[in-house]
Design an enzyme around this catalytic site. Structure first.
Site, PDB file in Angstrom:
ATOM      1  N   TYR A 155      19.487 102.732 -37.004  1.00  0.00           N
ATOM      2  CA  TYR A 155      20.170 103.639 -37.838  1.00  0.00           C
ATOM      3  C   TYR A 155      19.011 104.689 -38.507  1.00  0.00           C
ATOM      4  CZ  TYR A 155      22.727 105.239 -42.110  1.00  0.00           C
ATOM      5  OH  TYR A 155      23.509 105.985 -42.923  1.00  0.00           O
ATOM      6  N   LYS A 159      18.659 108.555 -38.357  1.00  0.00           N
ATOM      7  CA  LYS A 159      18.492 109.275 -39.241  1.00  0.00           C
ATOM      8  C   LYS A 159      17.245 110.153 -39.508  1.00  0.00           C
ATOM      9  CE  LYS A 159      22.642 108.813 -41.024  1.00  0.00           C
ATOM     10  NZ  LYS A 159      23.640 109.566 -40.783  1.00  0.00           N
TER      11      LYS A 159
END
Length: 255
Positions: A155, A159
């Site tokens: 993640y 991001k």
């Protein structure tokens, strides 16, 4: 008159959470809104709950943003059913958290596919229309986790990738009247963060309280906080801002 009267806004992952909160804000300001979600029934139900102004419309569209044909079909439907596209918000996301030694290839690929590849595919499909009309606003959702977060190697990487993607879009698309920016939310009270609390065996209220204490403003964020920032960054008032990432996190990253 609303800032988005006559504009068509597309938001991915908008059936719930930050996406739905953002869709609500754009609808309140006059936009016609395409709610895009993996589950078309949920997307259509969410679209039906938007507070549309006179003359505006909403449509729910099912799409897998990590698939090129599906992303293109979604944009084609928006243009056909709502008459154009002016704003794209790449919000769709999933989590598959685990420590590195436990993380599987599927955990990595799924998160990268939705967050990073999904933003790429939806933007590629929309930019053709933006370039032709010499106007467009792209907003990508990053996260404070881009700065690193235990158990979120996939993640966090996705991001931070979104931030690099956004800066490059600003460079490439700026000459065509297109602005591209990103928002990096901190802790936002949504179904996703409530699910994290459940997974950790912590009561939702306690989990929110813990996160509120971790930032200077001493409260958690809500979808409306992200929606307010989105409504500004996608407006003509922000036309001199591009390639930037705005952290909306209660000052958490100051520490």
């Amino acid at each position: 008159m609303g800032r988005y009267d006559g504009r068509v806004v597309v938001i991915t992952g908008a059936a719930r959470g930050i996406g739905f909160g953002t869709a609500t804000r754009f609808a309140e300001e006059g936009a016609s809104v395409a709610v895009v979600d993996l589950d078309e029934a949920a997307a259509s139900e969410a679209a039906g709950r938007l507070p549309l102004t006179e003359g505006a419309r909403a449509v729910g569209i099912g799409a897998d943003v990590s698939d090129g044909a599906s992303a293109q079909a979604a944009i084609d439907r928006v243009v056909s059913e709502l008459g154009g596209i002016h704003v794209l918000v790449n919000n769709a996301g999933i989590t598959r958290d685990n420590l590195l030694f436990k993380m599987t290839e599927d955990d990595w690929d799924l998160v990268m596919g939705v967050h990073l590849k999904g933003a790429f595919l939806m933007t590629k499909a929309a930019q053709k229309h933006f370039v032709e009309q010499k106007y467009g606003k792209i907003l990508n959702l990053s996260s404070v986790s881009a700065l690193g977060n235990r158990g979120q190697a996939n993640y966090s990487a996705a991001k931070m990738g979104v931030q690099g993607f956004t800066r490059t879009l600003g460079i490439e698309l700026g000459p065509f009247g297109i602005n591209a920016n990103a928002i990096a939310p901190g802790f936002i009270a949504t179904e996703m963060t409530d699910a994290t609390a459940a997974r950790l065996g912590i009561e939702v209220d306690k989990f929110r309280e813990m996160n509120a204490e971790a930032n200077p403003v001493r409260r958690v964020g809500f979808p409306e906080d992200i929606a307010a920032a989105a409504a500004f960054l996608c407006s003509d008032e922000a036309s001199y801002i591009t390639g930037q990432t705005l952290y909306v996190d209660g000052g958490a990253k100051l520490g």
